[in-house]
Design a protein around this motif. Structure first.
Motif, PDB file in Angstrom:
ATOM      1  N   PHE A   1       0.814  -1.203   0.000  1.00  0.00           N
ATOM      2  CA  PHE A   1       0.000   0.000   0.000  1.00  0.00           C
ATOM      3  C   PHE A   1       0.852   1.260   0.000  1.00  0.00           C
ATOM      4  O   PHE A   1       0.551   2.232  -0.670  1.00  0.00           O
ATOM      5  CB  PHE A   1      -0.879   0.040   1.249  1.00  0.00           C
ATOM      6  CG  PHE A   1      -2.139  -0.699   1.043  1.00  0.00           C
ATOM      7  CD1 PHE A   1      -2.892  -0.438  -0.077  1.00  0.00           C
ATOM      8  CD2 PHE A   1      -2.576  -1.640   1.945  1.00  0.00           C
ATOM      9  CE1 PHE A   1      -4.045  -1.122  -0.287  1.00  0.00           C
ATOM     10  CE2 PHE A   1      -3.725  -2.327   1.728  1.00  0.00           C
ATOM     11  CZ  PHE A   1      -4.455  -2.071   0.618  1.00  0.00           C
TER      12      PHE A   1
ATOM     13  N   PHE B   1      -9.659   1.855   0.788  1.00  0.00           N
ATOM     14  CA  PHE B   1      -9.033   1.645  -0.526  1.00  0.00           C
ATOM     15  C   PHE B   1     -10.106   1.793  -1.617  1.00  0.00           C
ATOM     16  O   PHE B   1      -9.951   2.545  -2.579  1.00  0.00           O
ATOM     17  CB  PHE B   1      -8.423   0.247  -0.534  1.00  0.00           C
ATOM     18  CG  PHE B   1      -7.439  -0.009  -1.632  1.00  0.00           C
ATOM     19  CD1 PHE B   1      -7.119   0.955  -2.562  1.00  0.00           C
ATOM     20  CD2 PHE B   1      -6.807  -1.245  -1.717  1.00  0.00           C
ATOM     21  CE1 PHE B   1      -6.202   0.703  -3.562  1.00  0.00           C
ATOM     22  CE2 PHE B   1      -5.891  -1.505  -2.704  1.00  0.00           C
ATOM     23  CZ  PHE B   1      -5.587  -0.531  -3.632  1.00  0.00           C
TER      24      PHE B   1
ATOM     25  N   ALA C   1      -8.867  -3.744  -4.686  1.00  0.00           N
ATOM     26  CA  ALA C   1      -9.544  -3.226  -3.503  1.00  0.00           C
ATOM     27  C   ALA C   1     -10.881  -3.916  -3.262  1.00  0.00           C
ATOM     28  O   ALA C   1     -11.158  -4.378  -2.155  1.00  0.00           O
ATOM     29  CB  ALA C   1      -9.744  -1.728  -3.655  1.00  0.00           C
TER      30      ALA C   1
END
Lengths: 605, 410
Positions: free
Chosen positions: A28, A161, A179
């Motif tokens: 991430f 996300f 996501a």
């Protein structure tokens, strides 16, 4: 599920889990920045370098959540795994954890310097309140159960996300197909991780009934996806009764779906002037609930009608005959547009290959529309036009309807599996001759399996027709039957949780991931991107090879690979897992000499 | 002269007898089917029964129509029946050896058709199609398809079925479904990349037919054929061949029937007269005992797939010659019909596959020729009959017409 506030975690398992977790976090760290940049300008930034900008602050917020988790895991490790010599996973976990901490620290310093205050950062995109909530929940969970923390962090990260990505972004298809699956998979993580029952139910309800619909209201594509997943999940539960419980391979399962869909379609479509010769629809939309029941009954009866003649057949013959039956139903519905020899007395039942348009949907109370409108406004997605309010409300209604019916299906299937009927099915599946010798009523049990499996599909068919307001024979082709079969096989025959997981994975793969790959390739083509290392300019990728058009190839490979490497599915049923352990205890030679079945797979003939 | 006598015996046993058997099958099934069709025509000629579905179009004399179309229906049915029979041989051989329905066989058949198309089109692009002897072109197509599809079937067996041997029956079946899906899309991808179309029309008119000079400059067989190109001679494959009386048929039908007969007779010889064939038969009876007798079971299974695949490939080319247009999705229905034929004749039984194929082909030809006379039914239903036959056979005689009952092992 065992009620245990402080489960005895296996140190290795915990370390492995957190290593994966940290790996995801680190990924991430590098993914976060480019998305926000893409909204403001050309996509040039690298994650860390852009952290000081306004958009960078957003990604920083997300890292508050991992921070809480990080602390929890660090505490857990120091107590639990210190006595052991470090394994690969432990080292990975510590390195990953350290890297994550350094990253977050650097990000925080930069963020504070540029935005000036913590409060200012928290208000970016209105996310602050959610982040704080999740962080708090994570901290609370941490104090008594690290597993709960883990899952809360997972849900929080994936939810943000999904929220954080926008369709305008260049790499939207890629982020979206990472996501959204992360979020939809989370209920299964909740189920598979040991935690108190109450926490489990709360988290399931949170994800399935709150977060997913929220995401759906913001982007109706996700709403459509979750409805499709639920429909296929419910149908796969039905097929699982036939294949997984009773061991009867049905390759024409979609036929029962068609029965339900055409039942509602024929009576309410604007196109079919039915047997009764009226130009208007025969049934009013109010009859929906009645027809839902009728669909169940009609499909069940069709299941018995199919079951009766094929009962004597062995497994592989049965597969081909059911396939033929499915095709017969499809050919019938595409030809029942004229069943009279007299051209004047034309009787149109199904409108042939053109399909039935304008199928009615149930009428919802006005209050429901208002409710959805106010909810949408509250979460910051105002629905401006009346038509969008109606569309979203209707879709949400169908989502919860499918969830309810699917939930009932799950309960029925689970109860059946543990009942005398379920044991009779198992006996027939394992050894039909022995089962009959022991007094299992073979005919009745097989017919019951067919009828039960079919009735779920029938109910879903009625809902599907009402939701789509259009049905055509194309929706009921052989590949659709195979699609449901793939769900059952990938998930794990006989295992209800496995089948649900299979529905999520396979439906997302088919409807989202493959499509997104096509979109991604197109957007990369626009950017004139060159694949690094191999120096392949993406614009040379032939347009004929669009991933979305090759779902057969993907399913084919999936079926072959699953059969060779994991015939029992991702999440196998308990009985099959036990058999696998049993088989592992035997030596291979013994198994070969006895001609024993492959580990983990029942004899289904 | 014992040598001559031996040769005579050999010819008698492996050529005359099988051909005789085929003839008997064809004649008997044709006779039965014709009788049924005539009976049906006579019975349904008037709407005495009052059933709306079975009423014929106004002003149509059904019996006359049946009589008029009978020869065409018979020839059509026999030629497509032979194609089904050749495909069915692939199903039945694999089933005989492994007790396993090779679901991917229909796609192997489709690949055969595609190979035939590729060979033909490439020859056409090289302007060799019109100058080469027509029969040689067709032989080349069939041989190439046989070689490719035989190897393809062996590779599929090696990758997708062999690791699953000994697993429950449904496991390889599901794997085979996977293979069949995979093949469809691979062919589609290859065709999309190389030609950008999914339709693969056979340039049939070009065989043995030099185009006029100005066509030679830029001849694109796919686009120009549809524009009604002029040829010097009537197309070779449409040459009329006289049969009994003033009845004629075209070259394609003759080629299909003759090559199918050659293949069936050849297979019969191979299975019944050679050592390898004996090995295959032994493996199909009892794998363990065959292995104890020194037969390499794996090799025999590979050989079975090779032969089955080769036959499927050849059938694909014959089918392509008949329908003149191939798509990646074409395998499904012929494959199912051929499977039905194999079941109808008794799966695992080579003679049965032949009989089943011919019967089913005739049935299909009769159905598709007569359905248009029933306005309430229409041609849309012509694909249902195969499934209906399959279900009926499995209901009333699961072992098929020539099959033997297999005892269930407990």
């Amino acid at each position: 599920m065992i009620q245990n506030a402080q489960p005895k975690a296996n140190p290795d398992q915990m370390a492995r889990r957190s290593a994966i977790f940290f790996a995801v976090l680190l990924a991430f760290a590098f993914l976060l920045m480019p998305w926000r940049n893409a909204t403001s300008g050309p996509n040039t930034g690298m994650g860390l370098l852009r952290i000081g900008t306004e958009y960078g602050a957003f990604s920083l917020l997300i890292f508050l959540v991992p921070l809480a988790a990080l602390a929890g895991f660090a505490a857990g490790f120091s107590q639990r795994i210190a006595p052991h010599s470090p394994t690969f996973f432990q080292i990975a976990a510590r390195v990953g954890g350290a890297a994550g901490l350094i990253y977050v620290a650097v990000a925080m310093i930069y963020g504070l310097q540029t935005t000036g205050s913590v409060g200012g950062m928290l208000s970016v995109q209105g996310m602050g309140i959610w982040v704080t909530l999740f962080t708090a929940a994570g901290l609370i969970g941490l104090t008594y159960n690290p597993n709960v923390t883990f899952i809360i962090v997972w849900i929080g990260v994936s939810f943000f996300f999904v929220q954080g990505i926008r369709r305008e972004m260049t790499l939207f298809p890629l982020w979206s197909s990472i996501a959204f699956p992360m979020l939809t998979i989370s209920p299964f993580l909740v189920l598979s991780i040991k935690m108190p029952r109450a926490a489990q139910i709360a988290l399931l309800v949170l994800v399935v009934c709150v977060l997913l619909p929220m995401v759906g209201i913001e982007d109706t594509f996700y709403l459509e996806l979750i409805i499709q997943i639920s429909i296929f999940a419910a149908m796969a539960i039905g097929l699982n009764i036939v294949i997984g419980f009773a061991g009867l391979l049905d390759l024409g399962y979609i036929a029962f779906f068609a029965v339900g869909a055409y039942l509602w379609g024929m009576f309410t479509s604007t196109a079919a002037d039915t047997v009764f010769k009226t130009s208007n629809a025969l049934a009013s939309p109010d009859a929906f609930w009645l027809f839902l029941l009728l669909g169940v009954i009609a499909a069940g009866i069709t299941g018995v009608l199919l079951g009766l003649p094929v009962l004597r057949l062995r497994g592989d013959y049965l597969a081909i005959v059911t396939l033929g039956f499915g095709e017969i139903i499809r050919i019938l519905v595409s030809n029942l547009s004229n069943i009279s020899s007299n051209p004047i007395r034309r009787v149109n039942l199904t409108n042939g290959a053109q399909g039935l348009p304008g199928i009615a949907h149930p009428i919802l109370p006005q209050g429901l529309y208002d409710l959805v409108k106010s909810i949408a406004a509250a979460i910051g997605v105002p629905l401006n036009t009346q038509s969008s309010v109606e569309a979203v409300t209707l879709q949400l209604f169908f989502y919860f309807l499918v969830l309810t019916v699917g939930g009932i299906a799950v309960i029925i299937a689970a109860r059946l599996d543990n009942s005398p009927i379920g044991r009779a099915w198992t006996a027939i599946r394992e050894d039909e001759v022995a089962a009959v010798a022991m007094g299992v009523p073979r005919v009745r049990m097989k017919l019951l399996a067919f009828a039960m499996g079919a009735s779920f599909a029938g109910a879903m068919g009625v809902i599907f027709a009402a939701k789509q307001s259009f049905v055509s024979p194309e929706s009921f082709s052989f590949i659709q039957s195979i699609f449901i079969l793939v769900i059952v096989i990938v998930g794990g025959m006989g295992s209800i949780r496995g089948v649900l997981l299979g529905a999520v994975v396979v439906t997302l793969l088919n409807l989202q991931v493959l499509k997104n790959f096509s979109l991604l390739i197109n957007s990369l083509k626009n950017l004139d991107w060159v694949v690094p290392i191999i120096n392949f300019p993406i614009r040379n990728w032939p347009s004929q090879l669009e991933p979305a058009r090759y779902e057969r190839l993907v399913f084919g490979v999936l079926l072959i690979v699953m059969m060779i490497y994991r015939p029992e599915g991702i999440s196998p049923a308990k009985r099959r897992r036990m058999e696998m352990q049993e088989a592992a205890d035997q030596t291979l030679e013994e198994a070969a000499a006895e001609g024993a079945p492959r580990p983990g797979m029942d004899k289904i003939e | 002269m014992p040598a001559l006598q031996r040769a005579g015996n050999w010819i008698n046993l492996y050529i005359l007898k099988p051909i005789g058997q085929i003839l008997v099958f064809v004649v008997v099934s044709a006779a039965i089917m014709s009788a049924l069709a005539l009976l049906l025509g006579a019975v349904l000629n008037t709407p005495w029964h009052g059933i709306d579905l079975l009423k014929t179009r106004k002003g149509i004399d059904l019996f006359n129509q049946v009589v008029k179309q009978l020869p065409d229906m018979l020839l059509d049915g026999i030629s497509i029946g032979f194609v089904y029979a050749v495909i069915a041989l692939g199903y039945t051989m694999v089933y005989g050896v492994l007790r396993f329905i090779n679901f991917a066989h229909s796609e192997i058949f489709m690949v055969g058709g595609v190979i035939g198309f590729e060979v033909m089109t490439r020859l056409g692009e090289a302007n060799a199609l019109s100058t080469m002897p027509p029969l040689f072109v067709i032989l080349l197509m069939i041989l190439m398809a046989m070689a490719f599809c035989g190897i393809l079937a062996v590779v599929i067996e090696r990758i997708a079925y062999k690791p699953l041997r000994g697993a429950p029956k449904l496991v390889p079946l599901i794997s085979a479904i996977g293979v069949s899906f995979l093949l469809t899309d691979v062919v589609r991808a290859v065709q999309a990349l190389s030609r950008n179309v999914f339709n693969m029309p056979y340039p049939l008119d070009r065989v043995g037919n030099p185009p006029r000079i100005f066509d030679l400059i830029s001849f694109d067989p796919i686009t120009q054929l549809s524009k009604g190109q002029q040829f010097l001679n009537p197309p070779f494959l449409q040459t009329r061949i006289p049969l009994v009386g003033n009845l004629t048929t075209n070259m394609t039908t003759v080629i299909i029937i003759v090559s199918a007969i050659i293949m069936v007779v050849g297979l019969n010889y191979f299975v019944n007269a050679t050592k390898l064939g004996k090995g295959i038969r032994a493996v199909s009876q009892d794998q363990t005992t065959a292995a104890l007798m020194g037969i390499n079971v794996n090799q025999m299974i590979t050989l079975t797939f090779l032969i089955g695949g080769a036959l499927g490939g050849a059938a694909g080319v014959l089918f392509g010659l008949k329908v003149a247009n191939i798509t990646p999705y074409i395998g499904f229905f012929p494959g199912l019909k051929a499977f039905t034929a194999a079941v109808l004749g008794g799966i695992g039984n080579i003679t049965g596959a032949l009989l089943g194929g011919i019967l089913l082909g005739l049935l299909e030809a009769f159905f598709s020729a007569l359905l248009p006379f029933f306005p309430a039914l229409g041609t849309g239903y012509s694909d249902i009959f195969a499934f209906s036959v399959l279900i009926l056979v499995l209901l009333f005689r699961p072992t098929g017409l020539l099959g033997k009952k297999e005892d269930e092992k407990v």
